[in-house]
Motif scaffolding. Structure first.
Motif, PDB file in Angstrom:
ATOM      1  N   HIS B   2       0.908  -1.142  -0.045  1.00 22.00           N
ATOM      2  CA  HIS B   2       0.013   0.179   0.106  1.00 22.00           C
ATOM      3  C   HIS B   2       0.917   1.393   0.080  1.00 22.00           C
ATOM      4  CE1 HIS B   2      -3.674  -2.364   1.071  1.00 22.00           C
ATOM      5  NE2 HIS B   2      -2.905  -2.917   1.612  1.00 22.00           N
ATOM      6  N   ILE B   5      -0.519   4.756   0.741  1.00 21.67           N
ATOM      7  CA  ILE B   5      -0.569   5.413   1.962  1.00 21.67           C
ATOM      8  C   ILE B   5       0.445   6.198   2.386  1.00 21.67           C
ATOM      9  CG2 ILE B   5      -0.668   4.620   4.386  1.00 21.67           C
ATOM     10  CD1 ILE B   5      -2.705   2.428   3.632  1.00 21.67           C
ATOM     11  N   ASN B   9       0.326  10.237   2.926  1.00 22.97           N
ATOM     12  CA  ASN B   9       0.620  10.879   4.213  1.00 22.97           C
ATOM     13  C   ASN B   9       1.945  11.578   4.256  1.00 22.97           C
ATOM     14  OD1 ASN B   9      -1.599  10.116   6.193  1.00 22.97           O
ATOM     15  ND2 ASN B   9      -1.155   8.091   5.496  1.00 22.97           N
ATOM     16  N   GLU B 197      -3.779   3.914  10.016  1.00 20.99           N
ATOM     17  CA  GLU B 197      -4.099   3.000   8.717  1.00 20.99           C
ATOM     18  C   GLU B 197      -4.272   1.545   8.952  1.00 20.99           C
ATOM     19  OE1 GLU B 197      -4.609   4.728   6.251  1.00 20.99           O
ATOM     20  OE2 GLU B 197      -3.931   6.792   6.429  1.00 20.99           O
TER      21      GLU B 197
END
Lengths: 255, 238
Positions: B2, B5, B9, B197
């Motif tokens: 991922h 992510i 961020n 997350e």
């Protein structure tokens, strides 16, 4: 300054017992990870010395990565994200350890009950993080020690009739290891001090127990001062040993 | 994987969730990578001057100058930084009578901690110079302080740079410990994003480690240039 000190309370009852347990745990973590780090460091160093390029690249990447990132980040990495690096089977096995030793058992003179036991995942991950971090430094130091021996020593040993391996074994390594030992011992000191970081995972080492006393008995200053003195005592004893060792075994270089 | 992510961020890693205030850029409430870098830079500058002072005191022949510095160096070198931070965190209100912000507490601790190591480096660097340098400087009529300032320290400084850089790289890594007191710096943003997350720990921690690696790499490469610049006279003689 209206703060009353309770020094006497530190040396009896629960606080004293907690500090002793914490001290034992810290020493266990340090000793286990020091032994593992020595082995891993030597392996990485050998990989770096081999002529096979991919091995060299691997160990270069290993040392550079683990030397240039903070230990705290590495600890979080091993604890939270190691599922990617460590196979699932081993991860599950480590989680099962908790159920394998459920009852109280005593080791190194103190009792482990339930979650206070030695081999929980947090402690293993803490040890792995400390091991890998220290191994990267140890590998570099051993390599530097071997490089500091002039290359013509090896050539001379070849000329005398020793084989390549014999030359390493009888000429290079005995000198290199003597050079390397003082930095290795200071690495061990660093390891003992760094082991205070595993408290972020909840491993009950000296630092954790001090903060435990801080919150349970409201004696922050006393608890941390006693912990400080214990770490200081360990460091001073070890550095005294280094100095004695240096005096006796240091190679007297003459040019 | 991922990695999105990490991508989403990334600005959070860099400056946390503070609104950017370009009038006082990041200084009054720094977060994220900016906080780490500020802690590191202020720590480096403070530790340099404190270490220089302590190292020179350590070299003094007068016992009342030497002993405090020896005590300071041996004490600090024998304890973990985390312990120093906690100890000072609880000691500061006892001394000053009011709570101190975690950010400044940790910064003071970084300066004090690294200063002890820098002091040893300074001492080693000065001791390593040939004794004749000082004698020659004194014989030309310079006072001890002048000789130190004009002859000894400039030469010693050049030899000290590699050890300084090692120390400052490890200080940069140690700034991650501020996260334990709740200062929102790079490591702490990692913890927060990781908690939020839930699915991408590996990617997040690799990204955080990569950012630290980047700071350390920049520091190292700059120091190499500085060292080349400081030893340009020496290189000509060889």
């Amino acid at each position: 300054m209206d703060y009353t000190f309770h020094w006497a309370k530190m040396f009896s009852g629960e606080p004293a017992q907690w500090m002793w347990e914490g001290f034992c745990t810290t020493m266990q973590i340090s000793v286990i990870s020091l032994i593992c780090a020595m082995i891993l460091g030597i392996v990485i160093c050998i990989l770096r010395m081999t002529p096979f390029k991919p091995f060299q690249w691997f160990s270069l990447a290993f040392t550079e990565f683990f030397r240039n990132t903070p230990l705290l980040v590495q600890i979080f990495f091993w604890y939270n994200a190691s599922y990617f690096v460590i196979p699932t089977v081993i991860n599950d096995w480590m989680n099962d350890l908790y159920y394998w030793f459920p009852g109280p058992f005593s080791l190194f003179g103190h009792e482990f009950v339930g979650e206070w036991m030695l081999f929980n995942v947090e402690l293993i991950m803490g040890i792995i993080a400390l091991t890998v971090y220290t191994a990267a430094f140890i590998a570099e130091e051993i390599r530097a020690g071997i490089f500091s021996i002039p290359k013509n020593q090896l050539e001379a040993s070849r000329a005398v009739g020793l084989s390549f391996l014999q030359g390493y074994r009888y000429v290079i390594l005995p000198q290199a290891l003597r050079i390397v030992i003082p930095p290795l011992i200071s690495q061990a000191l660093n390891l003992i001090k760094n082991s205070s970081l595993v408290m972020v995972l909840g491993v009950t080492d000296l630092m954790y127990q001090a903060s435990q006393i801080e919150s349970y008995h409201a004696m922050p200053f006393e608890a941390f001062t006693v912990a400080l003195l214990i770490y200081l005592a360990i460091s001073l004893v070890v550095s005294l040993c280094i100095n004695l060792y240096n005096k006796h075994f240091m190679i007297q270089v003459m040019y | 994987m991922h990695w999105d992510i990490v991508y989403n961020n990334f600005d959070y890693f860099l400056y946390g969730n503070t609104t950017l205030d370009w009038h006082f850029p990041f200084l009054h409430n720094p977060e994220g990578l900016v906080a780490s870098v500020i802690l590191a830079i202020c720590g480096i500058f403070g530790a340099f001057w404190l270490g220089l002072a302590a190292g020179l005191m350590r070299l003094s022949r007068k016992w009342w100058v030497k002993i405090p510095s020896v005590c300071y160096i041996e004490m600090i070198r024998g304890m973990p930084l985390l312990l120093l931070i906690f100890w000072f965190y609880y000691l500061a209100p006892v001394i000053t009578g009011q709570n101190m912000p975690a950010f400044s507490t940790t910064m003071i601790c970084f300066v004090v901690f690294t200063g002890a190591y820098v002091a040893e480096i300074v001492r080693a660097g000065v001791v390593a110079l040939p004794k004749g340098q000082m004698e020659a400087a004194r014989s030309t009529g310079l006072s001890h302080a002048q000789a130190m300032q004009l002859i000894i320290l400039p030469q010693a400084l050049r030899n000290m740079i590699p050890s300084f850089v090692n120390q400052f790289v490890s200080l940069t890594k140690d700034t991650s410990l501020a996260a334990i007191l709740g200062v929102i710096e790079l490591t702490r943003t990692g913890v927060q994003v990781d908690n939020r997350e839930m699915v991408a720990s590996f990617e997040i921690w690799i990204a955080i480690a990569g950012l630290y690696f980047l700071i350390c790499y920049i520091l190292t490469s700059y120091s190499r240039r500085l060292e080349a610049q400081l030893s340009r006279y020496q290189a000509r003689n060889r």
